[in-house]
Design a protein around this motif. Sequence first.
Motif, PDB file in Angstrom:
ATOM      1  N   PHE A 257      33.515 -44.436 -42.411  1.00  0.00           N
ATOM      2  CA  PHE A 257      33.461 -43.300 -43.372  1.00  0.00           C
ATOM      3  C   PHE A 257      34.651 -42.294 -42.759  1.00  0.00           C
ATOM      4  N   ASN A 258      35.336 -41.907 -43.600  1.00  0.00           N
ATOM      5  CA  ASN A 258      36.554 -40.581 -43.064  1.00  0.00           C
ATOM      6  C   ASN A 258      37.401 -41.557 -42.302  1.00  0.00           C
ATOM      7  N   PRO A 259      38.010 -42.661 -42.910  1.00  0.00           N
ATOM      8  CA  PRO A 259      39.125 -43.335 -42.349  1.00  0.00           C
ATOM      9  C   PRO A 259      40.138 -42.615 -41.841  1.00  0.00           C
ATOM     10  N   THR A 260      40.747 -42.713 -40.602  1.00  0.00           N
ATOM     11  CA  THR A 260      41.921 -41.927 -40.115  1.00  0.00           C
ATOM     12  C   THR A 260      43.150 -43.123 -39.842  1.00  0.00           C
TER      13      THR A 260
ATOM     14  N   GLY B 234      31.184 -27.794 -47.611  1.00  0.00           N
ATOM     15  CA  GLY B 234      32.401 -27.845 -47.122  1.00  0.00           C
ATOM     16  C   GLY B 234      33.515 -27.859 -47.883  1.00  0.00           C
ATOM     17  N   ALA B 235      33.169 -27.981 -49.150  1.00  0.00           N
ATOM     18  CA  ALA B 235      34.220 -27.789 -50.270  1.00  0.00           C
ATOM     19  C   ALA B 235      34.878 -26.328 -50.413  1.00  0.00           C
TER      20      ALA B 235
ATOM     21  N   LYS C  36      37.258 -40.879 -49.196  1.00  0.00           N
ATOM     22  CA  LYS C  36      38.498 -41.000 -48.722  1.00  0.00           C
ATOM     23  C   LYS C  36      38.681 -42.650 -48.354  1.00  0.00           C
ATOM     24  N   THR C  37      39.481 -43.251 -48.918  1.00  0.00           N
ATOM     25  CA  THR C  37      39.814 -44.744 -48.673  1.00  0.00           C
ATOM     26  C   THR C  37      40.564 -45.099 -47.655  1.00  0.00           C
ATOM     27  N   GLY C  38      40.629 -46.358 -46.937  1.00  0.00           N
ATOM     28  CA  GLY C  38      41.085 -46.778 -45.911  1.00  0.00           C
ATOM     29  C   GLY C  38      41.921 -48.009 -46.332  1.00  0.00           C
TER      30      GLY C  38
ATOM     31  N   PRO D 210      35.330 -31.889 -48.678  1.00  0.00           N
ATOM     32  CA  PRO D 210      34.598 -32.311 -47.651  1.00  0.00           C
ATOM     33  C   PRO D 210      34.802 -33.209 -46.683  1.00  0.00           C
ATOM     34  N   VAL D 211      34.472 -33.351 -45.339  1.00  0.00           N
ATOM     35  CA  VAL D 211      34.912 -34.264 -44.562  1.00  0.00           C
ATOM     36  C   VAL D 211      34.514 -35.812 -45.269  1.00  0.00           C
ATOM     37  N   GLY D 212      35.545 -36.636 -45.059  1.00  0.00           N
ATOM     38  CA  GLY D 212      35.617 -37.980 -45.382  1.00  0.00           C
ATOM     39  C   GLY D 212      35.826 -38.095 -47.038  1.00  0.00           C
TER      40      GLY D 212
END
Length: 582
Positions: free
Chosen positions: A491-494, A342-343, A415-417, A384-386
Amino acid sequence: MLKENLKWLFIAVLFLVVGFGSMKAEATSDFSDNNWKISWLIKNADFEAVDIADFGVHAGSPNVWYVDQEGVEAWGTSNPSGRIEVWQNGNGQGVPAYSGNNFIELNSDGPGPVYQDIKTIPGSTLTWSFAHRGRSGVDSAELLIGAPDNLAPILLASDDQEWRTYSGTYVVPAGQTHTRLTFAPISTSTGNLTIGNFLDDINLYINIAGAQLGDYVWHDENGNGVQDNGESPAPGVEVKLYDNQGSLLQTQTTNDLGGYLFSGLLPGNYGISFVNPDPSHYAFTKQKSGGDSARDSDPNKNGLATISVPTIRSEVISMDAGLTTIGSAIIHKTDGTKNLAGASFNILDSDGKIVTNTTTDTSGISMVNDLIPGTYTAKETTAPVGYQLQPQPISFKIVYEQTTPIEVNVTNQLKTGSVNVHKVGEQNQALPNAIFEVMTKSGEDLGTITTNKSGIATMSGLVPGDYILTEVTAPEGYERSAKPSPFTIPFNPTQPVELTIKNKTAPIPPTPKPNIPLKPSTPSKAGTITPVARTSVTSEISATDTSARLTKLPATGEKSECLLILLGTLALTSSFYLTRRK
């Protein structure tokens, strides 16, 4: 037949009215055959392009120069000195140029032919012409034409002190893609081989029927869309000519020189299709690149181009096509340990133009095909997601005749939170200056954070995983929360993880009471006072114990002690007085 002749006569009259600028073209009287002579690739025909300032040396007479052959455009010489003798109008002998301002003397500071090499199409008929003159009497010079290593004598010109023109035709032999025109000095009227044989206005024409359209197909080895030195011609390429309605008119195949030519054309708009000889291996290079119409490639990626022929005498020798090989690249997307799907990427060429876009599949792979030689960049447009978007484009290069795909590895970071810690008291009031330590579940210390005046402390840049928050310093007046607070970055923090830590008010410590002295129960002896022992009274002693310890001594003892003190004092006073008197 009469109607056809009238049509060509009308066209001829029209052309004579509008004129044709400086193009060297001459019409024959046979309009029904539509035959024309068009100037063919001759350069510096009348020796006007001469760099005297940088390459010239004065020859001892006004306006006469010895010029190194590098300073005379397109012409070379076999003169051992490498010089060509250039004369100009206003020279000491009053000899005028036949054309323009300049002409040359073949017998320079040493005898040697003067020549020019020209690209030619085998089988074509060329018409040549030149002007010759003797200097002091009858001088003779010879014209030779042929391949550079196989010249044949064509004409001997012998003239006195008047200009005379010569012309003739030459059929280019099969396989001869380069033809040399050579003018060699034979004799002079004085017998001196450094004096004689003036030459000017050398022309070369190709005989064609009607307008001419064509040029060159080459191998663009660096893929820049420009004809560079050393790049080879592309023979055997099929070229098709269409009218503006799309009907096929003619088909040509490029010769050994990469050239093609359509003749006998009427004015109008045409379409040209260059046929790719092997689409699995070749592609057409960049279109209209470099800014020079004489060196660029005209067709699009499908080999199609359009052109306008303005007149029946037009010479449109500018429709070039560059063929180059195609290569490919493999983009491999990972996070360092696993493949990422997905990239999405934009693939840009060296000019920053998007040539294609692509997305990685479940194996983290994306193939990018049909890339001509050059430098490219892969710029990620969707991560990619996340995962975080890769901020830096990745460069890679495709080379000519590439046989295996080039690998482009791109790594993404998760992706960091972040975590927000809210510190409150028992009444949910915000508490500043609480210090917390953040650690990973495995025990790695990530540092401390301190609540602000709003009672909030934040730590960012946390990769997905489990963490432990521990209070190390409580706000003043509050008990430290000894219980660790675990939390997880998903994972994939929003959005941030929110934690609330409540503190209890610390108990107020008791105030200590003052020490109270205790009197002794009995005197030590008459006439003296024994100090009373003191003891500290703490908050633990009860009121009853304290009362018992402070009970007074009997009254009798108190009076006797006071009398003794009084008597002793009087005795001391009396004794002191008597002594003073004595």
